[in-house]
Design an enzyme around this catalytic site. Structure first.
Site, PDB file in Angstrom:
ATOM      1  N   HIS A  29      55.436  43.864  52.146  1.00 22.96           N
ATOM      2  CA  HIS A  29      54.370  44.848  52.296  1.00 22.96           C
ATOM      3  C   HIS A  29      53.960  45.087  53.750  1.00 22.96           C
ATOM      4  CE1 HIS A  29      50.933  46.721  49.737  1.00 22.96           C
ATOM      5  NE2 HIS A  29      51.164  47.448  50.805  1.00 22.96           N
TER       6      HIS A  29
ATOM      7  N   TYR B 193      47.956  45.682  44.825  1.00 26.17           N
ATOM      8  CA  TYR B 193      47.190  46.695  44.104  1.00 26.17           C
ATOM      9  C   TYR B 193      46.593  46.166  42.799  1.00 26.17           C
ATOM     10  CZ  TYR B 193      50.024  49.843  47.086  1.00 26.17           C
ATOM     11  OH  TYR B 193      50.661  50.463  48.137  1.00 26.17           O
TER      12      TYR B 193
END
Length: 282
Positions: A116, A55
């Protein structure tokens, strides 16, 4: 779950740590907006923030947490910070990524660190996990888990009889994509499910079943969707940069959904993917 009474209510993980029941997600949020939204959320009572290396906002999220704690006298232990490994690139690369994330967020430790996605292959996934276990032993991380893992990936990891089993599997799950195969496996193995995109990105707010249930309980579709996650025992990660929306998404306590309403929402499953689905990766 009737024992959840506020944003500060927690769920016990197999790591021994207790995770707040609702998190603020900051996926696709700029650094500037991340600082503002995390600060607003913490002031509203949120006590958990979900970020990721991918992010690019770990630093802003960490700074907002530190500033909030300094200004309010809140202990660091009272605010949960999650981040994630961007890619499975082997043992040494994972160790470097963990150190980098810890430096970025500027916190003494990371509460929850996740792989992730399963992309990268079996060997890389297992090497990443080994590095994460060592980071727990070293005090850099408190709990570890995975994200976007399908049943085959979870079986693969558990088959190694890891020193530390996964505490969390963070997946897209909501009434329009219930992922019963994955969630039931997680329940059977003591892995808590975190629900990202719990609002299905507002793509089904006008669905007749959702509207009917919302009208029945006198709440908004968003609130019903967050409450559905809680009723299931999941930890939802509603995302918003607007304070009014954050407040709305947090008004999910002191009321509940009847079993018939939960079942009606379960029946809306259409395997709706709002972003990506790596759960079938090799």
């Amino acid at each position: 779950m009737s024992n959840l009474t506020s944003l500060k209510s927690t769920i016990k993980l197999n790591s021994g740590h207790s995770i707040p029941c609702v998190h603020l997600g900051v996926y696709e949020v700029s650094s500037r907006d991340t600082y503002t939204s995390v600060s607003s959320a913490l002031n509203l009572g949120y006590r958990a923030i979900d970020s990721a290396e991918w992010y690019g906002n770990e630093a802003a999220a960490g700074r907002a947490i530190r500033d909030f704690c300094d200004k309010t006298g809140t202990k660091r232990e009272e605010v949960w910070f999650t981040t994630k490994l961007k890619s499975n690139s082997g043992y040494e690369a994972t160790k470097r990524a963990i150190r980098r994330s810890l430096e970025e967020c500027g916190l003494e430790y990371i509460d929850l660190y996740l792989i992730h996605s399963p992309y990268g292959g079996k060997r890389q996934r297992l090497e990443s996990w080994e590095a994460m276990e060592e980071a727990v032993d070293d005090g850099m991380i408190r709990s570890i888990g995975v994200s976007n893992y399908g049943v085959s990936h979870l079986r693969e990891l558990l088959a190694t009889e890891p020193q530390i089993p996964p505490a969390i599997n963070q997946i897209e799950v909501h009434p329009f994509n219930t992922r019963v195969d994955i969630t039931s496996f997680c329940v059977q193995h003591g892995i808590v499910v975190q629900a990202y995109a719990p609002l299905a990105k507002a793509m089904r707010f006008n669905h007749p079943v959702l509207k009917r249930v919302a009208s029945k309980v006198g709440k908004t579709p968003a609130q019903v969707l967050v409450r559905w996650s809680l009723e299931k025992g999941y930890v939802p990660l509603p995302k918003s940069v607007r304070e009014a929306r954050m407040k709305e998404n947090a008004d999910v306590f002191g009321w509940g959904l009847e079993d018939e309403d939960v079942k009606a929402l379960d029946g809306c499953d259409e395997y709706l993917i709002t972003d990506w689905d790596p759960t079938n990766a090799d």
